[in-house]
Design an enzyme around this catalytic site. Structure first.
Site: not given
Ligand code: GLC
Length: 834
Positions: A426, A429, A509
């Site tokens: 995650d 970017e 998200d």
């Molecule tokens: C980001 C991700 C989400 C995750 C969060 C905490 O917002 O997109 O899916 O739960 O980080 O890791």
């Protein structure tokens, strides 16, 4: 006329004119006048190449080369030399492929012909056109709008016929058809994105055009901040350009859109076959914070008989959000917990974000080994760049180096040893908090040390959009090294063209609102058209808490999407299928169960995707490219309908916030209501009902299904069902293997093709030979023939009556034939009147 003004949207991003972090799409109209644009419209010289043509325009060189009869590459070099021939997206093999061409020049044009395309460049003004051999224009420069440079920034302008439509560019916002919209490619953490948000997480600079029934694909292989405008800025013109890097694009010819996807996959790669368990129901949240809570969730899923395969651990399982650690207070028995979950047939996926906590002198292995190996991205002054993310001050691996990717891959060794099945990359970017641009400063230095590239340093502007892809690549390749015969499962948020080779993805998200449920359809369809067929959107929505009916509707829809993962944010209410009471839960369970029954069909579609590049969920025009008289994509008439595999059409309400009836427009031919077995055709009026998601099966399809199981570990008990919907070109197939290893590559798989033919006296059904060495779980077939309008049937197997075959006609005119599996058979089913 002509491009005298420069589009400056990328600079607006870096300079963060907008400090909110969400960049409204209408910024794409910002332009500035430019003193002296450099315009490519003067013909100086031309020479034929064995595979194309080279044209000079003063100091600039334009090359169009045929990599194959149906794939062209267009490149421009300034100052008398071509740019470095390297790519993060396109394989070296594809880039170095070459088709011989016939040169074709006359008084007004230079160019060439391949086995299927003709390329012409006008001597007058360098206008480039690509046609098929019958002269149909597939793509041409907009007259009077030559390729234009403003220093490093450049733009290409193409004619945009009124009846041409555009698809792809990953999961960008907006309607399925990109016509009339513009987009920026700059990977961005877009928490709570809305319908006008652009850019978001991924940059996949590939789109398909559909014009009068003919398709091409365009890959603009440029990793810098780039933008695409489909007639929003100037009507009748679409354009793409970037803020730096090479002018390098590929045109991929169909004319069938599936063929375009296939050729795009030839350029950028196919997705690997995912493990079977990743198609099961997945339950996540930010976060299941303790071992106790995770075990409760597992136990409740099994107690409530919600079929499921995967549980996720989000960042709170780590010590202070530090990647590759485990908080032993909250998870005192991590390996034992995983072992117990496996006993309950669950797999565990853990998050492993890329940012490494900046912890000198703390014996935090990822940091100390990373520093020792010089693996972190640096500032221009040579110091390591430190930015704040979940763990606080953090450092960022240099994923553009093979040696750093190898080091990163090793970090997974402990998790693999403890039995973690998949990994979630995650924030790649990369997201950096407390900076106006929400990412690294653009001056940050990246070292490129990579086969095919010259060894050099690049600033963040060049690397930003591929950073997430290279993170997921490091994970994927690392996992393969650690467990060479296991299929890795990697889920990434950011990526670039070609990222499908390494990871599945999700749309980030989203919000627990009805418009976000609707958005999932165009987002996943366009992702699939951009190479990313293994995808999902957070079921129930990430930000906020869904109303009961919304969660139910979301679970219904996700049944028919590649990844079915329920996930929500930290502060929201519980979002598991049982919340909101038994009535809602029973509807939700019914749909998840249906997904498990359909696993043989879904897995067969997944395997097809990994061979052909055709995604699991498909817009209608992919299967029915010739369905409309003028060749426009059928989807324009049927908003939000889509195909799950080649034969099931799913028709959610386009506007789920309204309660009115709506029309489902079926593609030509007969269809069967998947739930009732009733034959239908044309336009249907649907009255929305909470517990019904309309699904239709194509007449002429054979859909393999299995008895219900509670997880993919469980061996289905009973026959393999073949749902047979009689109609023209009736066929189907099944693909099976062990679901987790790479043994299928050595022949341990099974494929059986089925076909049927409607005859005057009934039906002929052919069950093909079993191909491959894998032994399936079923011993019997149960063929269910829909729409059987006789009371019973007389069945011959290979021309003879056989006591092993039984037949019965049940409810909904469904004839069921049961017979042993194991060999090729031909069944003749005749009407037998009472
Ligand atoms: C980001 C991700 C989400 C995750 C969060 C905490 O917002 O997109 O899916 O739960 O980080 O890791």
């Amino acid at each position: 006329m002509g491009p005298t003004r420069r589009i400056i949207l990328c600079e607006m991003l870096y300079l963060s004119v907008f400090s909110t972090g969400a960049f409204a799409a209408n910024t794409a109209h910002a332009t500035v006048a430019s003193a002296s644009p450099y315009v490519l419209n003067v013909f100086t010289a031309a020479s034929n190449l064995s595979n194309g043509v080279q044209v000079k325009s003063d100091e600039a060189i334009i090359e169009v080369r045929a990599l194959s009869d149906d794939v062209l590459r267009v490149r421009v070099g300034l100052n008398g030399k071509m740019p470095e021939d390297a790519s993060w997206a396109v394989s070296t093999e594809a880039r170095q492929s070459s088709a011989s061409v016939s040169a074709e020049s006359n008084a007004s044009t230079v160019g060439f012909r391949t086995g299927s395309l003709r390329v012409k460049i006008a001597r007058k003004d360098l206008h480039l056109s690509i046609t098929d051999l019958e002269g149909n224009v597939l793509q041409e420069d907009a007259p009077g709008w030559p390729v234009t440079f403003h220093d490093q920034n450049f733009r290409v302008y193409k004619t945009m016929p009124d009846d041409e439509h555009y698809f792809g560019l990953g999961d960008k916002m907006g309607a399925l058809d990109r016509r009339g919209q513009s987009f920026i490619q700059w990977n961005t953490d877009a928490y709570k994105f809305q319908e006008s948000t652009d850019p978001i997480y991924k940059s996949i600079p590939f789109f398909l055009t559909v014009h009068q029934g003919r398709s091409i694909g365009v890959l603009f292989d440029n990793t810098w901040c780039s933008s695409f405008d489909f007639g929003k800025q100037t009507s009748g013109i679409y354009s793409f350009g970037a803020d730096g890097g090479a002018l390098d694009y590929y045109v991929v010819y169909g004319p069938d859109p599936k063929r375009v996807l296939n050729r795009y996959a030839w350029l950028t790669g196919l997705p690997p076959l995912p493990p079977l368990w990743s198609f099961g129901f997945q339950q996540s949240r930010y976060s299941y914070e303790t071992e106790k809570r995770l075990r409760e969730i597992a136990t409740k899923l099994r107690a409530d008989k919600i079929p499921s395969d995967v549980l996720y651990l989000d960042i709170d399982f780590q010590q202070q959000n530090r990647p590759f650690t485990i908080d032993s207070q909250k998870f005192p028995n991590f390996a034992g917990m995983i072992h117990d979950l496996r006993q309950q047939h669950f797999r565990l996926v853990t998050i492993t974000d890329l940012h490494i906590a900046h912890l000198p002198d703390s014996n935090y292995i990822p940091y100390t080994t990373g520093i020792a190996g010089d693996h972190f991205v640096k500032n221009p002054d040579g110091s390591v760049f430190v930015g704040t993310v979940w763990p606080g001050p953090s450092v960022f691996p240099e994923f553009t180096r093979q040696s750093t990717r190898d080091w990163w891959g090793q970090l997974y060794a402990n998790f693999i040893a403890e039995g973690v099945s998949g990994f979630w990359n995650d924030m790649n970017e990369p997201s950096v908090f407390q900076t106006p641009t929400m990412t690294m400063p653009i001056e940050t230095q990246h070292r490129i040390d990579e086969p095919g590239f010259s060894k050099r340093t690049a600033n963040h502007l060049e690397i930003h959009n591929v950073y997430g892809m290279e993170n997921s690549r490091a994970t994927y390749e690392g996992l393969l090294k650690l467990s060479p015969n296991q299929r890795p499962f990697v889920l990434t948020r950011a990526s670039y063209a070609g990222g499908q080779r390494y990871a599945a993805t999700w749309t980030g998200d989203n919000s627990s609102t009805r418009n976000h449920l609707r958005l999932t359809v165009p987002m996943l369809l366009n992702l699939g058209l951009s190479g990313f067929g293994m995808s999902g959107a957070d079921v129930g929505g990430f930000a906020g808490t869904p109303q009961p009916d919304l969660l139910t509707k979301w679970i219904e829809l996700a049944t028919f999407q590649p990844i079915d993962r329920d996930h929500t944010e930290k502060t929201s209410a519980d979002q598991e299928p049982w919340v909101h009471g038994p009535e809602q839960e029973s509807i939700r369970r019914r749909y998840i169960e249906e997904r498990y029954r359909l696993l043989p069909y879904l897995y067969t579609a997944a395997e097809e995707m990994t061979r052909t590049g055709v995604p699991i969920v498909r817009p209608l025009f992919l299967e029915f490219p010739a369905a409309t008289a003028d060749g426009h994509p059928l989807d324009l008439d049927t908003p939000n309908q889509f195909l799950f595999g080649s034969d099931l059409l799913v028709a959610p309400f386009g506007f789920p916030d309204e309660l009115d009836s709506y029309n489902v427009v079926l593609p030509p031919g007969d269809w069967f209501d998947y739930w009732t077995g009733k034959k239908v055709a044309g336009t249907l009026k649907i009255q929305p009902q909470l517990d019904v998601l309309p699904v239709y099966a194509r007449a002429g399809s054979i859909i393999p299904m299995q008895p219900l199981t509670q997880s993919t570990d469980e061996i289905p008990q009973g026959p393999l069902t073949l749902r047979l919907y009689p109609g023209p070109n009736c066929s189907g197939s099944i693909y099976q293997d062990d679901g987790t290893t790479l043994n299928y590559k050595k022949g341990d798989y099974l494929r059986v093709n089925f076909s049927c033919e409607v005859t005057d006296s009934g039906l002929r059904i052919h069950v093909g030979v079993m191909e491959g060495n894998y032994h399936p779980w079923w011993k019997q077939y149960a063929v269910q023939v829909a729409g059987w309008d006789s009371d019973s049937a007389r069945v011959l197997i290979d021309g003879k009556q056989d006591a092993n075959v039984t037949s019965s006609v049940g409810a909904n005119h469904m004839l069921t034939l049961s017979f042993p599996a194991g060999r090729e058979v031909e069944l003749q089913v005749n009407h037998k009147l009472r």
